[in-house]
Each structure stands twice: as C-alpha cells, then as structure tokens.
Design an enzyme around this catalytic site. Sequence first.
Site, mmCIF file in Angstrom:
data_model
loop_
_atom_site.group_PDB
_atom_site.id
_atom_site.type_symbol
_atom_site.label_atom_id
_atom_site.label_comp_id
_atom_site.label_asym_id
_atom_site.label_seq_id
_atom_site.Cartn_x
_atom_site.Cartn_y
_atom_site.Cartn_z
ATOM 1 C CB CYS A 106 -0.980 -0.047 1.171
ATOM 2 S SG CYS A 106 -2.330 1.148 0.991
ATOM 3 C CG HIS B 208 -4.118 -3.398 2.689
ATOM 4 N ND1 HIS B 208 -3.078 -2.958 3.476
ATOM 5 C CD2 HIS B 208 -4.738 -2.284 2.239
ATOM 6 C CE1 HIS B 208 -3.065 -1.641 3.502
ATOM 7 N NE2 HIS B 208 -4.062 -1.197 2.762
ATOM 8 C CD GLU C 110 -1.951 -6.082 5.004
ATOM 9 O OE1 GLU C 110 -1.502 -6.469 3.901
ATOM 10 O OE2 GLU C 110 -2.152 -4.886 5.266
#
Lengths: 250, 192
Positions: free
Chosen positions: B76, B174, B176
């Site tokens: 990001c 993202h 994650e």
Amino acid sequence: MLKKRIIACLDIQDGRTVKGVNFEGIRDAGDPIELAKRYVDEGADELVFLDITATNDKRKTICSLVEQISREITIPFTVGGGITTLEDAQAVIEAGADKISINSAALRRPELIQEISNCFGKQCVVVAVDIKKIDDEWIVFSNGGRVSTGRRAIDWCIEIVTLGGGEILLTSMNNDGTKAGFALDISQSISQLVTIPVIASGGAGSIQHFKELFTQTDASAGLAASIFHYQEIAIPDLKNELKKSQIPIR
Amino acid sequence: MIALIDYGAGNIRSVQNALKRLGVESILTNRPDELRSAEKVILPGVGEASFAMNQLRENELDQLIPSLTQPVLGICLGMQLLCTSSEEGDTQALGIFDTVVREFEPVLNVPHTGWNSCSIKSSPLFDGISSYDDFYFVHSYYAELCSNTIATCDYIQPFSAALQKDNFFGVQFHPEKSAEIGAKLIQNFLAL
C-alpha cells in the site's frame, strides 16, 4: 471491477456473541472468533463487531477480543459500540481493528469524525447513521435509536463527508428486524449524494433483498446480522445467486 | 528472518499477524544491520506519504532501502514510497519504481475501497493467482502504469496494482487482509 460487499455483523456482549447460533461444527456457538472464522470461510467480504454493552470498564474486554480477532481473521473488520473519544478509537485501532464505527458520539460532537480521520486516515472512520422515516422525511436518531435528533439524514450525511468520514453505515429503523427488504429509496438518495461508500443495513430477509439493493441503488455494501447468524441465508448461496444476476461479487 | 521496517507506520500488526498465521516469525526493526541481514524485507504502510518519508529520512532508511539486495515488498503506502514521487504532500519518494503516484479524480467514491481483481502479468509473486481473484484495496492515491507494472487494476482509471523491479516488489492492495488469496501472495513472496 470493484465488487459489491457482503458484510456480516456480530453483536458482542461481554466478549461473547449475543444472538444464539446453531452452526454445526462450531464447538462454542457464542464464541465470536469461531463465528467470525466461519463467516470468513463462507466468503463474507468484511465483518463488523458491535459491542452492544460497551462502557469504559468493559473497554479492556473488547480490546483483548480485537487483538484475538486480528490474529485470526484474514479480512477487514470494523469495531463499533461505545467509542466516544479519540483515545477509545486509538485503543481499538492499535488492538488491530481496521476501522472503527461511531454513532451517537459523532452526533454529540461532530469534530470527533475529523479527529479520528486526521489521526488514522478517513478509510478507518465508519459513521453509523440510524434513521427513521417520519412524515415523508428521513430523520437521524441517536442513542441506539431512542432519541430523535430532528436532523435530516441527507444533511447529516453531507456533514459526515465534509468532516472526513470514510464510509456511512446507514440503518433504517423502519426496516430493521422486519426482513422485508432494505430501505431502497434513502439508500439510493444517500449513495448518490455522497462521494464515500454507503453500507445499507436493516431489513435484509432474503437473497432477493440484496439483489434489489445492488440493482436499484448504488450502495457499496449490504450488511446483515441475524439472517447470517441463524443461517436463514447462507453467504455462499447469497453470493452465487448475486453473481448469476450479473452483480459484481467476489 | 523476515524484517518489517519500523518507521512508525500503521498496519504493522496485521502484516505481522498474517506472517504468524503462515508460521513465519518476523522482527520489527529500523536497524541497518538487521535489515541488511534479513532474508526478506517488508515495507508496510498506512498513513500519509510526506509524513512517512520524513520518518524514513530521520532514520536514514531512505538511503538504506534502495541499497537492499534481498527481496523487498512494499505494501500500500509502502509500495507508493518505492515510486519516484507522490502528489500526496508533494513528496519526493525512494525512486525505485519508474512511476509517479497521483490522487484519484473523485468521479467515483474515493478512497477506492473493497475487493477488486487485477489483470496480471506473469510474475513469481502471482504464482497460482488468476485475474479472477480479488484483493482488498483501500487507497486514495494510485501509481500510474509503467514498465515495472506487473498487475493492473481498473478503478476510475487503470493503475498499477503491483510493481516489480529487480529485487523490489510492491502491491497497492492489502494481501494481509485479502483472505486466502492474500496469504498465497505472501507465501509466494516468502518463497522467492
């Protein structure tokens, strides 16, 4: 293509999910982590954890739960309930929440939106707006829907955007719990009015209701709680049906 | 050992948690010796570009990061900081990827929030991942397409969803927070 989001909401009380659930294969139906993991496996796009009895002394309970959630959950999640100050928001975000949701506290002191937005970015500020239609006008209510603010929904939503809110979680009290469908008119009015995503909530009772929401309004997401809790609608079925109707769905 | 660059950016815990779920331990550090000797380096980031660059400069990480030779992944804002410059806070960035970061014209909702798919060029980072898979995005600034672009996403306009140059990788989304498909991408990075 950006997908429409299906968001599952879990009501939390003293670190447990409040509404009973009958999911097979979950050892402890009241464990929010187990339920949340189930939702993730089923394809929920986001989760909202609403601490419905949040008070100051219970803040620690929710923060330790948020830490656990963030260890286990692989999709974005929002935490709301009882966040009244920048410090409250900070504690929950530092515990691992991707977004916080504020409601009455923002109505009492709108600058709170700005403070959290400036500090953590607008993407993590969800402003929950509870509305009720009175004499053909949608009015904002506070304190869990008990107190009328007398303000028009559209006016408050414009102010939310100006103050740096990142998303609006719009709940129609007229529709909530009815399972008769989302409030399409106001969901569309607000979606067209603002330049941030609108999450429609209240009234989902069938797959058809989500279909209406995504074909008749520009809402970015649909949120529901009990129909997912009680598996009246299975999230995989919902998403498959929406895909069949050419609605962009993950 | 995997090292996460510590420069006061947000979102570090969720990256660490994602690594932990894959059974990988990581350290959070700004020490040059630890970063140089790490097997892989991740530059995470949620925040504002000029503030983040100042944080990197204060620790002389703006000098160190471009000199790293092991695989480096920017996530990001971390990816945006690896570009040449950003319109956010009129920021001179690290200049690894040959592209600039611009603000979205708000013709649709900004930030670009939610799950979106990318058209993917062949890259080890996207092994086993297809253009039908969705990743979670949330950003108001985007990197323009360039020769380093390895995945393109279209929202308001086509932009770089992922970049690669030599040992440097960057993703705008993202991983994650992108369920199994995100975990797959992180595993691919760890396997480089």
